[in-house]
Design a protein around this motif. Structure first.
Motif, PDB file in Angstrom:
ATOM      1  N   GLU A  99     -13.414  -5.238  -2.001  1.00 18.33           N
ATOM      2  CA  GLU A  99     -13.895  -3.881  -2.249  1.00 18.33           C
ATOM      3  C   GLU A  99     -15.042  -3.878  -3.233  1.00 18.33           C
ATOM      4  N   THR A 157      -8.265  -8.809   0.243  1.00 14.53           N
ATOM      5  CA  THR A 157      -8.916  -7.534   0.528  1.00 14.53           C
ATOM      6  C   THR A 157     -10.122  -7.438  -0.391  1.00 14.53           C
ATOM      7  N   ASP A 203     -13.176  -2.476   1.437  1.00  9.22           N
ATOM      8  CA  ASP A 203     -11.782  -2.053   1.613  1.00  9.22           C
ATOM      9  C   ASP A 203     -11.201  -2.548   2.932  1.00  9.22           C
ATOM     10  N   LYS A 209      -3.892   2.248  -2.286  1.00  3.99           N
ATOM     11  CA  LYS A 209      -4.465   1.808  -1.015  1.00  3.99           C
ATOM     12  C   LYS A 209      -3.771   2.508   0.146  1.00  3.99           C
ATOM     13  N   TYR A 214       0.867  -1.186   0.000  1.00  5.74           N
ATOM     14  CA  TYR A 214       0.000   0.000   0.000  1.00  5.74           C
ATOM     15  C   TYR A 214       0.894   1.223   0.000  1.00  5.74           C
ATOM     16  N   THR A 229      -2.910  -4.299   2.214  1.00  2.02           N
ATOM     17  CA  THR A 229      -3.817  -5.146   1.443  1.00  2.02           C
ATOM     18  C   THR A 229      -3.438  -6.610   1.630  1.00  2.02           C
TER      19      THR A 229
END
Length: 340
Positions: free
Chosen positions: A146, A144, A135, A97, A66, A101
């Protein structure tokens, strides 16, 4: 909206995340000198170094998973920007991000067509299985999850992507099986596109570097099979039936092979106040058929910044950067009128 700023629900609804960047974990891999050298390699691709910021942020993610505070600092130092400027970009785009993650990023399209065909049901089922919201990452660090605001594949709805590779025409059970396989360490082949790697690997690819171990693996990714039936069905039907769109009025003349420069660009009229180069550049702009061609011709104009096609002695108020100011520093200037 009932959701509070910075909450998972607000982020999913608006696409904006106002929550703070999560502090780095103790076991976070460092950004090595190699990362800094690769950042400089990215910068060398662009006439203006700050244009390299987007792929540099992907590079940071490829190392650390990230955009960390350390990554923001590296980008700021190399590009000569403030950390606030880098952070403003990193927080604008959802591909960057702000917290760690998982090995894989699973995106579920919940936009109109996918939602109607079951996208929201898929997301809800995966969220329940993983024990997460939008998220957020499963406790085992595998995935992860989303919401995605359209994945540009409506003819394959409902669509799920893993690390931006497509898994088409999903249903609840199929998506649950896909995620269960990812959590076991398997990598089911996408419906179309390259073989699956992981989120850090695809981030490296987006930074402009190969994510594959060798040339053979890279070639296999390029040549990966895929099912393109729904997207190309209309093209195939048209070919079978001998159908084609009717020609545009005047299209034959306008789109004939280029016979050379517009006449005015090779036979200057000698207008007062213009050099032959300026007059030729004016003609190239005037002869452009599309806004894109016009913009391209304008970019090469020797007097770039003028209002092309208008009398050369006048500028539109409020759109010109003062000639004594660096146009990349402080934005637009005041009204200017220049005499030819």
């Amino acid at each position: 909206m009932s959701a509070l700023p910075g909450s998972p629900e607000a982020t999913a609804t608006t696409g904006l995340d106002s929550s703070p960047v999560q502090p780095p974990a103790a076991d976070l891999p460092p950004l090595t000198e190699q990362a800094r050298l690769e950042a400089r390699e990215i910068m060398a691709r662009y006439p203006q170094p700050r244009s390299a910021l987007l792929p540099m942020l992907h590079l940071v993610q490829s190392y650390q998973g990230y955009v960390t505070p350390e990554g923001v600092t590296l980008c700021a130092e190399e590009l000569g920007l403030t950390k606030a400027e880098v952070g403003a970009v990193a927080t604008f785009y959802t591909m960057y991000k702000r917290r760690p993650t998982g090995r894989h990023l699973v995106s579920v399209c919940t936009n109109t067509l996918c939602a109607v065909l079951g996208g929201q049901r898929i997301f809800d089922a995966l969220a329940a299985d993983l024990g997460v919201h939008h998220d957020e990452t499963a406790a085992d660090g595998s995935v992860t999850l989303e919401h995605a605001e359209c994945l540009a594949a409506c003819d394959y709805a409902p669509v799920v992507t893993v690390d931006y590779e497509f898994y088409d025409q999903q249903d609840v059970e199929g998506a649950r099986a896909l995620v269960a396989a990812l959590r076991r360490g398997d990598k089911p082949h996408p419906t179309r596109g390259a073989p699956l790697t992981d989120f850090r690997g695809v981030s490296r690819q987006l930074a402009g570097f190969s994510q594959h171990a060798d040339a053979a693996a890279a070639s296999a990714a390029v040549d990966a099979p895929g099912e393109w039936g729904p997207t190309l069905r209309g093209v195939h039907l048209a070919a079978e039936r001998g159908e084609a769109a009717p020609p545009m009025p005047g299209g034959t003349e306008r789109h004939a092979p280029d016979a050379g420069e517009p006449a005015a660009t090779v036979r200057p009229a000698g207008r007062d106040g213009e050099t032959p180069e300026e007059e030729a550049a004016d003609a190239r702009v005037a002869a452009a058929d599309t806004p894109a061609e016009r913009a391209g011709a304008a970019q090469t104009h020797p007097d770039r910044g003028a209002e092309y096609g208008q009398p050369r002695g006048r500028q539109r108020a409020g759109t010109e950067t003062p000639p004594t100011r660096d146009p990349g520093q402080s934005g637009q200037g005041t009204s200017i009128e220049r005499e030819a």
